[in-house]
Scaffold this active site. Sequence first.
Site, PDB file in Angstrom:
ATOM      1  N   ASP A  10      60.260  64.884 100.746  1.00  0.00           N
ATOM      2  CA  ASP A  10      60.676  63.257 100.577  1.00  0.00           C
ATOM      3  C   ASP A  10      62.072  63.238 100.097  1.00  0.00           C
ATOM      4  OD1 ASP A  10      61.184  60.534 100.014  1.00  0.00           O
ATOM      5  OD2 ASP A  10      59.029  60.534  99.026  1.00  0.00           O
ATOM      6  N   ASN A 103      59.439  58.241  89.757  1.00  0.00           N
ATOM      7  CA  ASN A 103      58.336  59.195  89.652  1.00  0.00           C
ATOM      8  C   ASN A 103      59.192  60.503  89.184  1.00  0.00           C
ATOM      9  OD1 ASN A 103      56.834  61.251  90.811  1.00  0.00           O
ATOM     10  ND2 ASN A 103      56.505  60.048  92.617  1.00  0.00           N
ATOM     11  N   TYR A 227      51.367  70.947  85.006  1.00  0.00           N
ATOM     12  CA  TYR A 227      51.037  70.431  86.251  1.00  0.00           C
ATOM     13  C   TYR A 227      52.083  69.435  86.735  1.00  0.00           C
ATOM     14  CZ  TYR A 227      48.142  67.546  89.029  1.00  0.00           C
ATOM     15  OH  TYR A 227      47.643  66.911  90.215  1.00  0.00           O
ATOM     16  N   LYS A 230      51.307  65.328  92.357  1.00  0.00           N
ATOM     17  CA  LYS A 230      50.950  65.010  93.665  1.00  0.00           C
ATOM     18  C   LYS A 230      52.026  65.252  94.768  1.00  0.00           C
ATOM     19  CE  LYS A 230      48.101  62.771  91.347  1.00  0.00           C
ATOM     20  NZ  LYS A 230      48.753  63.250  89.942  1.00  0.00           N
TER      21      LYS A 230
HETATM   22  P1  13P Z   1      55.435  59.240  97.480  1.00  0.00           P
HETATM   23  O1  13P Z   1      55.050  60.349  96.855  1.00  0.00           O
HETATM   24  O2  13P Z   1      55.140  59.378  99.057  1.00  0.00           O
HETATM   25  O3  13P Z   1      57.192  59.296  97.530  1.00  0.00           O
HETATM   26  O4  13P Z   1      55.008  58.069  97.185  1.00  0.00           O
HETATM   27  C1  13P Z   1      55.203  57.450  95.810  1.00  0.00           C
HETATM   28  C2  13P Z   1      54.447  56.516  95.174  1.00  0.00           C
HETATM   29  O5  13P Z   1      54.070  56.214  94.264  1.00  0.00           O
HETATM   30  C3  13P Z   1      54.007  55.403  96.304  1.00  0.00           C
HETATM   31  O6  13P Z   1      53.162  54.165  95.621  1.00  0.00           O
HETATM   32 MG    MG Z   2      58.569  58.623  98.425  1.00  0.00          MG
HETATM   33 MG    MG Z   3      55.050  60.987 100.362  1.00  0.00          MG
END
Ligand code: 13P
Ligand code: MG
Ligand code: MG
Length: 363
Positions: A10, A103, A227, A230
């Site tokens: 991504d 994230n 870990y 996702k």
């Molecule tokens: P992605 O991992 O696909 O970038 O999505 C992040 C996310 O938290 C969407 O709510």
């Molecule tokens: Mg994303």
């Molecule tokens: Mg994604």
Amino acid sequence: MLTLSVIKADIGGYVGHTNIHPDLLEKAQEMLAKAKSQRLLIDFHATHVGDDLQLIMTHERGDEDEKVHKLAFDIFMACTEVARGLKLYGAGQDLLSEAFSGNVRGMGPGVAEMTFEERPSEPVIVFMADKTSAGAWNFPLYKMFADPFNTAGLVISDSLHQGFAFEIQDVKGHKKITLNGPEEIYDMLMFLGAPSRYAVKRVMSRSNNDIAAVSSTERLAEVAGRYVGKDDPVCVVRCQGNFPAVGEVLEPFALPFTVEGWMRGSHNGPLMPVGFKQATPSRFDGPPRVIAAGFQIANGKLVGPRDMFDDPSFDGARQQANVIADYLRQHGPFEPHRLPLDEMEYTTMSGIMRKLGNRFSDL
Ligand code: 13P
Ligand code: MG
Ligand code: MG
Ligand code: 13P
């Protein structure tokens, strides 16, 4: 020997995390075409699921080839530049730690590669998912390669009757084990049923040890003892002959089973099988999606893709996924929609405990 490499990342979402901008695909295609003309690659196909750019490549250089991986990395870097120009969301999300998108997990591309002798006819399916994690393939891979109620060939075809071997990675313990179906399926299911910790890396035929399936779990295992969550994973499955038929490989997705990774990587939701055009998770950034690109490989050429879930026989699964999505969404911030505390990508717990910790008293 032929190598099929699927490398994905991504590197910027359009809009938010829902899709990819066509300029990124165009850039990737241009660079892949150049590599093909220079004979690094035999063939390629670039696509996306949600906000994840997918590079599907064939070559004769084997797994983990430096040049092929460098090509993929260069493409992701160049596409990140395009994404920055358009101020796409989370530009370089999976590549650069400074490209913060809210994230903190996930800083490298995902990889699924297999090397094999091309058969007289070589049907393969590349599954690609968004808003979920590597363990998402445990359920369908078990169904395809170990469940006779899914795969008739396990019972009625000589070439499948001996069963399949599963290489399972412990993504927290940084270890792997190979277990054999059918005799060890009860042991196997103890691991596979815990997909946030154990993920199937590859499946081999027990009649000739040929590679049958491979998924992208490297990153999870690479980071020893930590870990990393996702990964929006990919999985490549060879079909027919000594392997399950195409229809047996697709069949597990008729159930929109529950996976983790929806909204902020912190919620459970149904995995909805969709055609390429619907690979755009929008509602609550979801529900999680999976697409299936089918190819016949001919002398390394990727004949395809066929959009395997673009079929009314999967309408029921999509409808059921929407019903499950409605049901789970009504739980709001409650488990089991929200993930358990130690599995969430996002949390405010430490701040809350700093604020409120001293207001807790002994029971
Ligand atoms: P992605 O991992 O696909 O970038 O999505 C992040 C996310 O938290 C969407 O709510
Ligand atoms: Mg994303
Ligand atoms: Mg994604
Ligand atoms: P073929 O005999 O044409 O390989 O087909 C068998 C099969 O798998 C159909 O489901």
